[in-house]
Scaffold this motif. Structure first.
Motif, PDB file in Angstrom:
ATOM      1  N   VAL A 150      -5.378  50.053  54.917  1.00 43.83           N
ATOM      2  CA  VAL A 150      -3.914  50.012  54.937  1.00 43.83           C
ATOM      3  C   VAL A 150      -3.497  50.861  56.129  1.00 43.83           C
ATOM      4  O   VAL A 150      -3.760  52.063  56.175  1.00 43.83           O
ATOM      5  CB  VAL A 150      -3.333  50.580  53.628  1.00 43.83           C
ATOM      6  N   LEU A 151      -2.865  50.224  57.095  1.00 42.44           N
ATOM      7  CA  LEU A 151      -2.576  50.877  58.365  1.00 42.44           C
ATOM      8  C   LEU A 151      -1.133  51.363  58.395  1.00 42.44           C
ATOM      9  O   LEU A 151      -0.196  50.565  58.428  1.00 42.44           O
ATOM     10  CB  LEU A 151      -2.825  49.857  59.482  1.00 42.44           C
ATOM     11  N   VAL A 170     -14.657  46.651  58.975  1.00 40.23           N
ATOM     12  CA  VAL A 170     -13.569  46.397  58.015  1.00 40.23           C
ATOM     13  C   VAL A 170     -13.054  44.978  58.245  1.00 40.23           C
ATOM     14  O   VAL A 170     -12.729  44.595  59.362  1.00 40.23           O
ATOM     15  CB  VAL A 170     -12.427  47.425  58.180  1.00 40.23           C
ATOM     16  N   GLY A 171     -12.993  44.192  57.188  1.00 39.91           N
ATOM     17  CA  GLY A 171     -12.675  42.768  57.321  1.00 39.91           C
ATOM     18  C   GLY A 171     -11.249  42.401  56.953  1.00 39.91           C
ATOM     19  O   GLY A 171     -10.859  41.247  57.087  1.00 39.91           O
ATOM     20  N   ALA A 172     -10.472  43.393  56.502  1.00 42.26           N
ATOM     21  CA  ALA A 172      -9.113  43.083  56.046  1.00 42.26           C
ATOM     22  C   ALA A 172      -8.191  44.270  56.310  1.00 42.26           C
ATOM     23  O   ALA A 172      -8.554  45.408  56.006  1.00 42.26           O
ATOM     24  CB  ALA A 172      -9.122  42.740  54.565  1.00 42.26           C
ATOM     25  N   ILE A 173      -7.025  43.980  56.863  1.00 38.00           N
ATOM     26  CA  ILE A 173      -6.077  45.038  57.220  1.00 38.00           C
ATOM     27  C   ILE A 173      -4.679  44.668  56.755  1.00 38.00           C
ATOM     28  O   ILE A 173      -4.185  43.585  57.031  1.00 38.00           O
ATOM     29  CB  ILE A 173      -6.062  45.268  58.755  1.00 38.00           C
ATOM     30  N   MET A 174      -4.069  45.592  56.032  1.00 36.15           N
ATOM     31  CA  MET A 174      -2.657  45.479  55.687  1.00 36.15           C
ATOM     32  C   MET A 174      -1.913  46.370  56.661  1.00 36.15           C
ATOM     33  O   MET A 174      -2.055  47.598  56.635  1.00 36.15           O
ATOM     34  CB  MET A 174      -2.466  45.970  54.247  1.00 36.15           C
ATOM     35  N   ASN A 175      -1.125  45.765  57.554  1.00 35.76           N
ATOM     36  CA  ASN A 175      -0.505  46.516  58.642  1.00 35.76           C
ATOM     37  C   ASN A 175       0.965  46.808  58.392  1.00 35.76           C
ATOM     38  O   ASN A 175       1.790  45.910  58.340  1.00 35.76           O
ATOM     39  CB  ASN A 175      -0.650  45.716  59.949  1.00 35.76           C
ATOM     40  N   ALA A 177       2.511  49.046  60.459  1.00 28.61           N
ATOM     41  CA  ALA A 177       3.077  49.388  61.771  1.00 28.61           C
ATOM     42  C   ALA A 177       3.863  48.179  62.282  1.00 28.61           C
ATOM     43  O   ALA A 177       3.406  47.046  62.157  1.00 28.61           O
ATOM     44  CB  ALA A 177       1.963  49.746  62.739  1.00 28.61           C
ATOM     45  N   PRO A 178       5.057  48.417  62.827  1.00 27.31           N
ATOM     46  CA  PRO A 178       5.889  47.290  63.244  1.00 27.31           C
ATOM     47  C   PRO A 178       5.424  46.717  64.582  1.00 27.31           C
ATOM     48  O   PRO A 178       6.139  46.767  65.579  1.00 27.31           O
ATOM     49  CB  PRO A 178       7.294  47.909  63.335  1.00 27.31           C
ATOM     50  N   VAL A 179       4.226  46.179  64.593  1.00 28.87           N
ATOM     51  CA  VAL A 179       3.656  45.589  65.807  1.00 28.87           C
ATOM     52  C   VAL A 179       2.624  44.559  65.350  1.00 28.87           C
ATOM     53  O   VAL A 179       1.911  44.772  64.368  1.00 28.87           O
ATOM     54  CB  VAL A 179       3.001  46.677  66.685  1.00 28.87           C
ATOM     55  N   ARG A 180       2.588  43.420  66.048  1.00 30.91           N
ATOM     56  CA  ARG A 180       1.635  42.389  65.661  1.00 30.91           C
ATOM     57  C   ARG A 180       0.260  42.736  66.221  1.00 30.91           C
ATOM     58  O   ARG A 180       0.114  42.993  67.413  1.00 30.91           O
ATOM     59  CB  ARG A 180       2.077  41.030  66.194  1.00 30.91           C
ATOM     60  N   LEU A 181      -0.753  42.731  65.357  1.00 33.49           N
ATOM     61  CA  LEU A 181      -2.104  43.075  65.785  1.00 33.49           C
ATOM     62  C   LEU A 181      -2.807  41.840  66.341  1.00 33.49           C
ATOM     63  O   LEU A 181      -2.668  40.747  65.813  1.00 33.49           O
ATOM     64  CB  LEU A 181      -2.906  43.627  64.607  1.00 33.49           C
ATOM     65  N   GLN A 191       0.893  41.359  57.507  1.00 31.57           N
ATOM     66  CA  GLN A 191       1.853  42.170  58.251  1.00 31.57           C
ATOM     67  C   GLN A 191       3.028  42.502  57.334  1.00 31.57           C
ATOM     68  O   GLN A 191       3.743  41.598  56.910  1.00 31.57           O
ATOM     69  CB  GLN A 191       2.343  41.381  59.474  1.00 31.57           C
ATOM     70  N   ALA A 192       3.205  43.787  57.034  1.00 23.98           N
ATOM     71  CA  ALA A 192       4.400  44.184  56.282  1.00 23.98           C
ATOM     72  C   ALA A 192       5.583  44.142  57.231  1.00 23.98           C
ATOM     73  O   ALA A 192       5.469  44.524  58.389  1.00 23.98           O
ATOM     74  CB  ALA A 192       4.222  45.594  55.726  1.00 23.98           C
ATOM     75  N   ASP A 193       6.700  43.664  56.768  1.00 23.04           N
ATOM     76  CA  ASP A 193       7.878  43.570  57.627  1.00 23.04           C
ATOM     77  C   ASP A 193       9.123  43.692  56.757  1.00 23.04           C
ATOM     78  O   ASP A 193       9.682  42.685  56.313  1.00 23.04           O
ATOM     79  CB  ASP A 193       7.864  42.233  58.384  1.00 23.04           C
TER      80      ASP A 193
END
Lengths: 210, 210
Positions: A150-151, A170-175, A177-181, A191-193
């Motif tokens: 969880v970023l 790590v194979g899965a990221i919940m982001n 941060a307001p930026v597209r990875l 992407q949380a938004d």
């Protein structure tokens, strides 16, 4: 079960169904029908039946679904029969709020590591775990077998940290941060938004002429 | 524009497109095509064209979409041509993280009020605004013309607070409390569910046999 074929919009609803089923189990309901699931999940019965049919689960006509076996099916499909090992990377206000968010453990998520770049935070105790330095990210991820990150780092740091997480497996990221990875296609990213969610609400207000 | 007919999954993507368009504008691109939007949004061009067609926006074949006019169209459809007035209800760690979340203002969301039940927090200055008592909820909502509430109160308080918000005219609620709200059908609700998002990530890990 042919998870490959499950449409993304159905996948998005499976955690909701699983939560409803666990609630039904808590209420000691041995069986549940699609109308009841739909009522709890805030959708309609036809949608529930269609979604669950992707799992090969059709229930019994006139009776419904066996609660325990549907929980098992959903948990398997979502890969949460055992707890997933989660790291929270970035221990600011959001990271600390998430770290203590209720319901992670019951829903198959175990926070095994918390990391931050701020030396004054490193060593701080957080429930059972302690904040570790982001400099040690690779070592911590390996030691704890982190599967999902969880970023919650600042936007300008997110891509570099995500690259390091992916490099160490790590194979899965919940982001958050307001930026597209920009990451390899085999890495799962959500992407949380929050501003976007509020815009969807605004769409509905606009529809009502409000 | 016939917003009534826009499918929910398309509505969910409109904020993403609007964010991409604003980014394109920042990069001084006068026109943009569906391939470019898709690249920025992490989807495919056919999906972009289909989604935007619901807005009556088809672009010009071989040229693309005029960035400024598409921004205007999307902003109108999402009801964010003027800033929406937002209240954060519950000023714990999550509420305070959201209050300072970057990008609300640029995306049409203005936090006009912050409320909390804890007397020791009331009066605390938060950027331009001050935390007010949840006892004053009705008065604050009316005074500030709150349109959208972000609910970050404990689970056990959420339903009662939501009822009060709806009674005083708030038409849209973003709920971070881990409990499903039971509200009139004309109230727009988005349920945040971080554990559910992690389960969707886990689904993708499971698909890969991880």
């Amino acid at each position: 079960m042919t998870s490959q074929a499950v449409p993304p919009t159905t996948v998005d609803r499976l955690p909701v169904y699983l939560r409803c089923l666990l609630q039904a189990k808590g209420m000691r309901m041995p069986v549940i029908n699609s109308v009841q699931i739909a009522e709890m999940a805030g959708t309609n019965a036809a949608q529930v039946r269609k979604d669950l049919s992707y799992l090969g689960e059709f229930g019994t006509r006139g009776i419904g679904y066996d609660v325990d076996s549907l929980i098992t099916q959903l948990s398997r499909c979502l890969g949460v029969t055992e707890q997933r090992r989660v790291a929270i990377v970035g221990y600011g206000r959001l990271g600390s709020a998430l770290q203590s968010y209720p319901g992670f453990e019951e829903r198959g998520m175990r926070v095994v590591a918390v990391l931050d770049a701020d030396p004054s935070k490193v060593g701080t105790a957080v429930n059972d775990t302690a904040v570790e330095s982001i400099d040690e990210l690779e070592a911590v991820v390996s030691r704890e077998g982190v599967e999902i990150a969880v970023l919650t780092v600042p936007a300008e740091a997110a891509q570099a940290v995500a690259n390091r997480l992916v490099a160490v497996g790590v194979g899965a990221i919940m982001n958050f941060a307001p930026v597209r990875l920009d990451l390899p296609a085999d890495v799962a990213v959500r992407q949380a938004d929050v501003a976007g969610e509020l815009q969807v609400l605004s769409f509905h207000l606009e529809l009502q002429g409000r």
